[in-house]
Structures are given as C-alpha cells and as structure tokens.
Design a protein around this motif. Structure first.
Motif, PDB file in Angstrom:
ATOM      1  N   TRP A 198       0.730  -1.399   0.101  1.00 45.29           N
ATOM      2  CA  TRP A 198       0.224   0.063   0.051  1.00 45.29           C
ATOM      3  C   TRP A 198       0.976   1.468   0.127  1.00 45.29           C
ATOM      4  O   TRP A 198       0.365   2.469   0.100  1.00 45.29           O
ATOM      5  N   GLU A 199       2.286   1.187   0.115  1.00 46.51           N
ATOM      6  CA  GLU A 199       3.269   2.122   0.166  1.00 46.51           C
ATOM      7  C   GLU A 199       3.208   3.087   1.008  1.00 46.51           C
ATOM      8  O   GLU A 199       3.236   4.496   0.991  1.00 46.51           O
ATOM      9  N   PHE A 200       3.087   2.401   2.231  1.00 47.24           N
ATOM     10  CA  PHE A 200       3.212   3.192   3.593  1.00 47.24           C
ATOM     11  C   PHE A 200       4.771   3.387   3.649  1.00 47.24           C
ATOM     12  O   PHE A 200       5.500   2.801   2.971  1.00 47.24           O
ATOM     13  N   PRO A 201       5.112   4.368   4.443  1.00 53.79           N
ATOM     14  CA  PRO A 201       6.640   4.689   4.707  1.00 53.79           C
ATOM     15  C   PRO A 201       7.315   3.544   5.275  1.00 53.79           C
ATOM     16  O   PRO A 201       6.672   2.733   5.817  1.00 53.79           O
ATOM     17  N   GLU A 202       8.630   3.316   5.148  1.00 53.40           N
ATOM     18  CA  GLU A 202       9.295   2.212   5.629  1.00 53.40           C
ATOM     19  C   GLU A 202       9.385   1.875   7.118  1.00 53.40           C
ATOM     20  O   GLU A 202       9.195   0.918   7.443  1.00 53.40           O
ATOM     21  N   ASN A 203       9.367   3.153   7.804  1.00 51.04           N
ATOM     22  CA  ASN A 203       9.332   3.108   9.473  1.00 51.04           C
ATOM     23  C   ASN A 203       7.951   2.363   9.950  1.00 51.04           C
ATOM     24  O   ASN A 203       7.844   1.734  10.878  1.00 51.04           O
ATOM     25  N   LEU A 204       6.868   2.454   9.156  1.00 47.92           N
ATOM     26  CA  LEU A 204       5.476   2.119   9.480  1.00 47.92           C
ATOM     27  C   LEU A 204       5.334   0.675   8.925  1.00 47.92           C
ATOM     28  O   LEU A 204       4.859  -0.167   9.767  1.00 47.92           O
ATOM     29  N   VAL A 205       6.257   0.121   7.876  1.00 45.22           N
ATOM     30  CA  VAL A 205       6.384  -1.196   7.543  1.00 45.22           C
ATOM     31  C   VAL A 205       7.013  -2.025   8.654  1.00 45.22           C
ATOM     32  O   VAL A 205       6.688  -3.024   8.973  1.00 45.22           O
ATOM     33  N   GLN A 206       8.171  -1.312   8.947  1.00 49.22           N
ATOM     34  CA  GLN A 206       8.824  -1.891  10.054  1.00 49.22           C
ATOM     35  C   GLN A 206       8.061  -2.068  11.339  1.00 49.22           C
ATOM     36  O   GLN A 206       8.329  -3.304  12.031  1.00 49.22           O
ATOM     37  N   VAL A 207       7.411  -1.194  11.658  1.00 46.75           N
ATOM     38  CA  VAL A 207       6.446  -1.493  12.859  1.00 46.75           C
ATOM     39  C   VAL A 207       5.671  -2.655  12.718  1.00 46.75           C
ATOM     40  O   VAL A 207       5.480  -3.651  13.841  1.00 46.75           O
ATOM     41  N   ALA A 208       4.859  -2.767  11.656  1.00 47.87           N
ATOM     42  CA  ALA A 208       4.026  -3.820  11.367  1.00 47.87           C
ATOM     43  C   ALA A 208       4.992  -5.376  11.264  1.00 47.87           C
ATOM     44  O   ALA A 208       4.541  -6.443  12.010  1.00 47.87           O
ATOM     45  N   LEU A 209       6.073  -5.403  10.755  1.00 49.16           N
ATOM     46  CA  LEU A 209       6.874  -6.525  10.939  1.00 49.16           C
ATOM     47  C   LEU A 209       7.667  -6.872  11.977  1.00 49.16           C
ATOM     48  O   LEU A 209       7.549  -8.069  12.628  1.00 49.16           O
ATOM     49  N   TYR A 210       7.863  -5.656  13.065  1.00 49.63           N
ATOM     50  CA  TYR A 210       8.904  -6.029  13.940  1.00 49.63           C
ATOM     51  C   TYR A 210       8.246  -5.676  15.663  1.00 49.63           C
ATOM     52  O   TYR A 210       9.092  -5.560  16.414  1.00 49.63           O
ATOM     53  N   TYR A 211       6.962  -4.947  15.395  1.00 51.20           N
ATOM     54  CA  TYR A 211       6.465  -4.388  17.023  1.00 51.20           C
ATOM     55  C   TYR A 211       6.507  -5.717  18.235  1.00 51.20           C
ATOM     56  O   TYR A 211       6.806  -5.310  19.367  1.00 51.20           O
ATOM     57  N   ALA A 212       6.462  -6.746  17.640  1.00 47.95           N
ATOM     58  CA  ALA A 212       6.520  -8.074  18.826  1.00 47.95           C
ATOM     59  C   ALA A 212       8.111  -8.324  18.873  1.00 47.95           C
ATOM     60  O   ALA A 212       8.192  -8.833  20.049  1.00 47.95           O
ATOM     61  N   ARG A 213       8.831  -7.988  18.012  1.00 51.78           N
ATOM     62  CA  ARG A 213      10.360  -8.410  18.121  1.00 51.78           C
ATOM     63  C   ARG A 213      11.198  -7.218  17.685  1.00 51.78           C
ATOM     64  O   ARG A 213      11.942  -7.070  16.991  1.00 51.78           O
ATOM     65  N   PRO A 214      11.091  -6.150  18.632  1.00 47.52           N
ATOM     66  CA  PRO A 214      11.763  -4.888  18.191  1.00 47.52           C
ATOM     67  C   PRO A 214      13.191  -4.761  18.207  1.00 47.52           C
ATOM     68  O   PRO A 214      13.732  -4.013  17.481  1.00 47.52           O
ATOM     69  N   SER A 215      13.653  -5.815  18.743  1.00 47.42           N
ATOM     70  CA  SER A 215      15.287  -5.959  18.562  1.00 47.42           C
ATOM     71  C   SER A 215      15.690  -6.266  17.012  1.00 47.42           C
ATOM     72  O   SER A 215      16.899  -5.855  16.521  1.00 47.42           O
ATOM     73  N   LEU A 216      14.733  -6.668  16.278  1.00 47.74           N
ATOM     74  CA  LEU A 216      15.143  -7.117  14.737  1.00 47.74           C
ATOM     75  C   LEU A 216      14.803  -5.835  13.784  1.00 47.74           C
ATOM     76  O   LEU A 216      15.278  -5.903  12.589  1.00 47.74           O
ATOM     77  N   ALA A 217      14.404  -4.746  14.141  1.00 45.93           N
ATOM     78  CA  ALA A 217      14.089  -3.631  13.381  1.00 45.93           C
ATOM     79  C   ALA A 217      15.258  -3.029  13.172  1.00 45.93           C
ATOM     80  O   ALA A 217      16.478  -3.269  13.829  1.00 45.93           O
ATOM     81  N   GLY A 218      15.328  -2.441  11.848  1.00 45.89           N
ATOM     82  CA  GLY A 218      16.483  -1.705  11.369  1.00 45.89           C
ATOM     83  C   GLY A 218      16.940  -0.480  12.343  1.00 45.89           C
ATOM     84  O   GLY A 218      15.995   0.106  13.002  1.00 45.89           O
ATOM     85  N   PRO A 219      17.974   0.051  12.201  1.00 47.06           N
ATOM     86  CA  PRO A 219      18.439   1.168  13.015  1.00 47.06           C
ATOM     87  C   PRO A 219      17.863   2.369  12.805  1.00 47.06           C
ATOM     88  O   PRO A 219      17.470   3.297  13.956  1.00 47.06           O
ATOM     89  N   ASP A 220      17.182   2.564  11.806  1.00 45.63           N
ATOM     90  CA  ASP A 220      16.587   3.854  11.308  1.00 45.63           C
ATOM     91  C   ASP A 220      14.924   3.693  11.842  1.00 45.63           C
ATOM     92  O   ASP A 220      14.465   4.985  12.116  1.00 45.63           O
TER      93      ASP A 220
END
Length: 284
Positions: A198-220
């Motif tokens: 749906w072309e959401f910003p990358e930081n929101l994509v990262q939230v959906a992917l890793y909110y349960a495992r935040p240590s895996l999120a990218g540094p930005d």
C-alpha cells in the motif's frame, strides 16, 4: 485437512476485504508536505465518500462549530487544521478496515479496531510523555496500523486457527510464534507485506513487521518500533478489544529499559489512555 496458503496468496486475498486503508499513506505524505494546501487535501478526501462525510461531521461538531454551519469540504479542512484532520482521518479510514467481522483470535465484532485504537492513543500519549522527538501523529498512526496483518490472516486462514491454538497451548510459546511454526509466516509478516504494497513509509512497515520483536528492526526505525512495543504492552494491560492471543505475547523488557520506558510511567498514563481511548472508540 485444509491447505496452508502461501503468504502472498493471503495478502492477495486481503485485497478483497472492503475498505482497505489505501488512502491513508497518500494523506500522510500530503499532510507532511509544507507545500500542500486545503484544496489539495480536499481533492484527496473527495476520493473517499465516507471520509468526506466524517470530515464535514466533525467540522460541524460542537467542539469545532462556533454557530456557523460548514457545508464546504475545503472550509472543513481549514476549520479542523491539518493535525486535527489527520488524526480523525487515520481513525476513520483504518477503523473501517479493522471492524470487518472475521473468525479468529476469539474476537467479538469490532474488537480489533478497539484494541488498535487503544494502542494508537497509548502511543500518542506515551510519545508526549517519554519521546518528545517523536511526532504524536506518527506515533498514533503506527499504533493504529501495527496489527493490520491479523485481520488478513483471520480472513484467509480461519481454518488453521484451531491448530494454532492447540500448538500454542502444547508448546507454551507466544501466539505469534505458534502462527509461524504452523504456517511458515505470522500476522506480522503479513502486516509488513500489506503496508509495503500500500506504499506506506518504511518506518511503518517496520512497525508492522517487528513490533513484537523490536530488536530485529532496522536502526533507522527501531526507536519507533520499540515505542509501539511499549504502547502495545500498556494497551494489553487495559484490555480493550484484546483477543485470545493478547496474553500470549512477547515482551522485550531489556530493550524497553534501554530506550527509557519504565513501569512507573506506564502506570501513570493508564487512566488517561483509558479515558481517551473510550472517547475515540465512541466516535468511530
């Protein structure tokens, strides 16, 4: 025995769910662009009749209306202001997607929307209390959208939920891990894939992917992901709209502490989050 669907097929099936929040990332970009004006926003809102009606309704509410009836969408945009409009639009657009009735997670109708709105409110208030560098509007949106993959998974894979439930009970793992063990992916994988499509910003994509495992999120993106991890934890304690998976989740206490989140702050915010969440839920 029901067939396990591949992740991409689940995401394709999700496109058949009414009211997908495709308009929201376009609104995000427009409202963050200092060159945008009320006419630009009006033209975008007109693409969604439900949002247009909600915008006019809010502009004519007792809080905003000062005795002059607002009949123009452009005038309504000016009355509400970009920040007020953004929060209302995000809630309106996303809640229509999240209130679709599907089987799974032990939900009652509307539970996913209630819980997501509670996480959004918790995220916004927590940003103001702990994370002043984080825009409250971004925090709210991230909380609102963090669980979008659950609806898609329940819609496409409801036949697998009893197996997931039994596996979780037998292994004593988190519900997300049980999904992954049985399907080869979980609701966070689906959520990230959908937001990216749906072309959401990358930081929101990262939230959906890793909110349960935040240590895996990218540094930005990790700071925002940890923030939603914290807001999710508070919302689960409040309990609004929590499904059967809600008390079988992962909590990264060490990472929360490293980013300055503590139990005392959570406890202080709970009454305000509960009151504000109930107000938002009543308005959808």
């Amino acid at each position: 025995m029901s067939e396990i669907l591949p992740l991409q097929m689940v995401c394709e099936m999700a496109k058949n769910i009414p009211c997908s929040p495709w308009l929201l990332p376009k609104l995000v970009k427009m409202l963050e662009n200092p060159a945008s004006n009320a006419h630009d926003v009006e033209l975008l809102i007109l693409k969604d009749s439900g949002l247009a009606a909600a915008t006019l309704k809010m502009a004519n509410s007792a809080f905003f209306n000062k005795g002059h009836r607002c009949d123009s969408l452009k005038e309504a945009v000016i009355i509400l202001g970009f920040k007020g409009l953004y929060k209302m639009a995000a809630s309106s657009i996303a809640s229509r997607w999240l209130t679709n009735e599907v089987k799974g997670y032990g939900w009652e109708p509307g539970d996913l929307a209630k819980h997501s709105l509670c996480v959004a409110v918790a995220s916004e208030l927590l940003a103001k209390a702990v994370h002043p560098d984080l825009k409250p509007e971004l925090a709210y949106t991230a909380g609102l959208l963090h669980d979008v993959g659950k609806l898609a998974l329940a819609y496409a894979c409801s036949a697998q939920f009893e197996k997931i439930r039994l596996h979780q009970q037998e292994k004593g793992c988190s519900w997300r891990q049980a999904e992954h063990d049985l399907l080869g992916y979980d609701h966070s994988d689906i959520g990230g894939t959908l937001l990216e499509a749906w072309e959401f910003p990358e930081n929101l994509v990262q939230v959906a992917l890793y909110y349960a495992r935040p240590s895996l999120a990218g540094p930005d993106s990790q700071s925002l992901v940890v923030h939603i991890h914290a807001a999710k934890h508070i919302a689960l304690q409040i309990g609004l709209g929590v499904g059967e998976d809600g008390f079988r989740t992962e909590l990264d206490e060490a990472l929360l502490a490293a980013y300055g989140y503590d139990a005392d702050t959570f406890e202080e915010l709970v009454p305000q989050i509960l009151v504000e969440s109930e107000k938002v839920i009543e308005g959808i």
